[in-house]
Motif scaffolding. Structure first.
Motif, PDB file in Angstrom:
ATOM      1  N   THR A  94     -22.473 -42.561 -53.106  1.00 34.01           N
ATOM      2  CA  THR A  94     -21.988 -43.178 -51.870  1.00 34.01           C
ATOM      3  C   THR A  94     -22.675 -42.556 -50.650  1.00 34.01           C
ATOM      4  OG1 THR A  94     -19.852 -43.551 -52.919  1.00 34.01           O
ATOM      5  CG2 THR A  94     -19.924 -43.675 -50.497  1.00 34.01           C
ATOM      6  N   GLY A  95     -22.863 -41.226 -50.677  1.00 34.37           N
ATOM      7  CA  GLY A  95     -23.435 -40.535 -49.514  1.00 34.37           C
ATOM      8  C   GLY A  95     -24.953 -40.656 -49.432  1.00 34.37           C
ATOM      9  N   VAL A  96     -25.587 -40.826 -50.582  1.00 32.44           N
ATOM     10  CA  VAL A  96     -27.057 -40.850 -50.646  1.00 32.44           C
ATOM     11  C   VAL A  96     -27.507 -42.157 -51.320  1.00 32.44           C
ATOM     12  CG1 VAL A  96     -29.105 -39.542 -51.386  1.00 32.44           C
ATOM     13  CG2 VAL A  96     -26.952 -38.321 -50.988  1.00 32.44           C
ATOM     14  N   SER A 118     -32.702 -37.717 -46.585  1.00 36.03           N
ATOM     15  CA  SER A 118     -32.360 -36.923 -47.774  1.00 36.03           C
ATOM     16  C   SER A 118     -33.550 -36.087 -48.228  1.00 36.03           C
ATOM     17  CB  SER A 118     -31.888 -37.828 -48.903  1.00 36.03           C
ATOM     18  OG  SER A 118     -32.980 -38.497 -49.481  1.00 36.03           O
ATOM     19  N   ILE A 150     -19.372 -39.582 -55.286  1.00 33.09           N
ATOM     20  CA  ILE A 150     -19.572 -38.977 -53.959  1.00 33.09           C
ATOM     21  C   ILE A 150     -21.056 -38.971 -53.616  1.00 33.09           C
ATOM     22  CG2 ILE A 150     -19.455 -36.799 -52.680  1.00 33.09           C
ATOM     23  CD1 ILE A 150     -16.852 -36.178 -54.314  1.00 33.09           C
ATOM     24  N   ILE A 151     -21.881 -38.573 -54.574  1.00 31.57           N
ATOM     25  CA  ILE A 151     -23.318 -38.478 -54.295  1.00 31.57           C
ATOM     26  C   ILE A 151     -23.916 -39.865 -54.097  1.00 31.57           C
ATOM     27  CG2 ILE A 151     -25.564 -37.737 -55.227  1.00 31.57           C
ATOM     28  CD1 ILE A 151     -24.131 -35.373 -56.566  1.00 31.57           C
ATOM     29  N   ARG A 197     -15.555 -30.827 -51.982  1.00 26.99           N
ATOM     30  CA  ARG A 197     -16.310 -31.812 -51.206  1.00 26.99           C
ATOM     31  C   ARG A 197     -17.088 -31.203 -50.042  1.00 26.99           C
ATOM     32  NH1 ARG A 197     -14.265 -37.753 -51.357  1.00 26.99           N
ATOM     33  NH2 ARG A 197     -16.302 -37.695 -50.361  1.00 26.99           N
ATOM     34  N   ARG A 240     -28.684 -39.265 -45.874  1.00 28.25           N
ATOM     35  CA  ARG A 240     -27.723 -38.486 -46.655  1.00 28.25           C
ATOM     36  C   ARG A 240     -26.602 -38.069 -45.691  1.00 28.25           C
ATOM     37  NH1 ARG A 240     -27.665 -32.910 -48.282  1.00 28.25           N
ATOM     38  NH2 ARG A 240     -25.864 -33.078 -46.926  1.00 28.25           N
ATOM     39  N   PRO A 241     -25.506 -37.484 -46.204  1.00 27.21           N
ATOM     40  CA  PRO A 241     -24.436 -37.084 -45.295  1.00 27.21           C
ATOM     41  C   PRO A 241     -24.956 -36.224 -44.148  1.00 27.21           C
ATOM     42  CG  PRO A 241     -23.639 -36.976 -47.553  1.00 27.21           C
ATOM     43  CD  PRO A 241     -25.113 -37.277 -47.615  1.00 27.21           C
ATOM     44  N   GLU A 274     -20.038 -31.948 -48.884  1.00 33.87           N
ATOM     45  CA  GLU A 274     -21.199 -32.849 -48.799  1.00 33.87           C
ATOM     46  C   GLU A 274     -22.231 -32.377 -47.785  1.00 33.87           C
ATOM     47  OE1 GLU A 274     -18.008 -34.001 -48.917  1.00 33.87           O
ATOM     48  OE2 GLU A 274     -17.986 -36.141 -49.465  1.00 33.87           O
ATOM     49  N   TYR A 326     -27.016 -30.293 -56.339  1.00 33.98           N
ATOM     50  CA  TYR A 326     -25.952 -30.763 -55.435  1.00 33.98           C
ATOM     51  C   TYR A 326     -24.673 -30.995 -56.256  1.00 33.98           C
ATOM     52  CZ  TYR A 326     -24.529 -33.611 -51.247  1.00 33.98           C
ATOM     53  OH  TYR A 326     -23.937 -34.130 -50.110  1.00 33.98           O
TER      54      TYR A 326
END
Lengths: 136, 136, 136, 136
Positions: free
Chosen positions: B14-16, A52, B11-12, B74, A46-47, B76, B65
């Motif tokens: 892509t990040g996770v 995660s 966003i979620i 944002r 995760r970021p 993140e 989240y």
């Protein structure tokens, strides 16, 4: 006769395809403890480059299921009724381990505690407790 | 300007990568609520033909989240610090929905509640609360 | 220099009149553990002749406060942010003991675990975890 | 016939002397909700001039007990099995109120949510969830 770590791993991975897809492993069961593991994968991040939350929770939950199967045999219909988890430290991008302990076995409920940690770091990554409702 | 449901979903996911792999969706965000969803897949089941605990927990966590990103933009790097979940009813083999509500926004911590339910059944599947530690 | 069990008991009973009124005691502190106690009183019961939940929770919370004061000194302004407790067995009508362990000390948060038990019975009465927000 | 708020208050204060000693009151019960209260007393404070955690937890627990009695009648032997509480804001030195809602009534377990608040302030003081094991 008590199921072996390998048998428990197979039962869980067969019954729960998600456990198979994240390569859930049971390293060891003995007495009231089970040690389980998820090998590191880039798909678990995760970021921040850390594992995660859902991966950590999945291991916590599956390791409790493992110690319950180790203790009671093939009670696959046992289901989580409550899980509480505190995230204490961001895990490194490496395998995640869980040591689950059975703290109370009642006729209806099994209550467990789980310490989650990285093999090469000090301190806990997370701590979880959970109750499983047992089949009658 | 507030992020849209679709932007938050992107966003979620892509990040996770895990959120992408379970097809996590944000249906709606408005004020202090977000509605999120995981479409049903045969790979999410557990013994009993119901959704596995980790899938339900993943949706609970990701929906919190989502409402935090909807409220703060944002951030993140916000991370779950505590999650508590009670499983109330075995979900049918269908989509799972989550309505996450932001109950308290502090400078360090955001606290949320999540109702999880099946679209075609009465009663809650699960109820979760959680705290996210916010980046400074 | 580390506060003694007796000093911690006095600090808590002076700052929290409720702790004084239930005769809260700190028996021992050492390293990351504190052992605390509430002597039995007929006023603590509930239907079934067992100790009431609030008494058990009060001891869980105060024993965490004790180990935090033992570790950090006079941080009386530390406050509970989350407490989770599972009741595992009805306590006998006798003293209730708590062993609190500090599992993680961060800059903002201290995380503790507490085992609650009766001195003359096997098995846990309850298990609690809790986070305290630390003063800056 | 449903017990009245006053009858429930009497049952709880008679069975649990601690509830009597902190002047626990049930203001209202209707449908799936109960509103309960602890009037302010100087003996309930902790460092910072705010209400102590155990007082807040006592009200959370007793208000859940109230809505269960309101729903099921005289099931005094119902006992808390899990309670999770998040403290969100230091309460002012005034009465503390609790609105408890029954979210799930099963044959073995009742699951409740509680919002705790000060009558003259915005925002929640605390949020709790809890499970009660029901007598057979």
């Amino acid at each position: 006769m008590m199921l072996t770590a390998h048998e428990i791993q197979n039962i869980i991975r067969t019954g729960v395809p998600m456990a198979e897809s994240i390569d859930f492993r049971v390293d060891e069961v003995s007495g009231k403890n089970a040690i389980a593991r998820i090998p590191f994968s880039e798909t678990f991040v995760r970021p921040g480059g850390t594992l995660s939350g859902p991966i950590i929770m999945s291991l916590a939950d599956a390791s409790m299921y493992a110690i319950i199967l180790a203790t009671l045999g093939r009670v696959e219909m046992a289901v989580t009724s409550n899980l509480n988890i505190n995230f204490l430290q961001r895990p490194k991008p490496e395998d995640l381990l869980a040591e689950a302990t059975l703290l109370k076995l009642g006729s209806r409920i099994a209550f467990c505690e789980v310490n989650l940690y990285s093999p090469n770091s000090d301190g806990l990554v997370a701590h979880a407790t959970g109750s499983y409702a047992l089949p009658r």
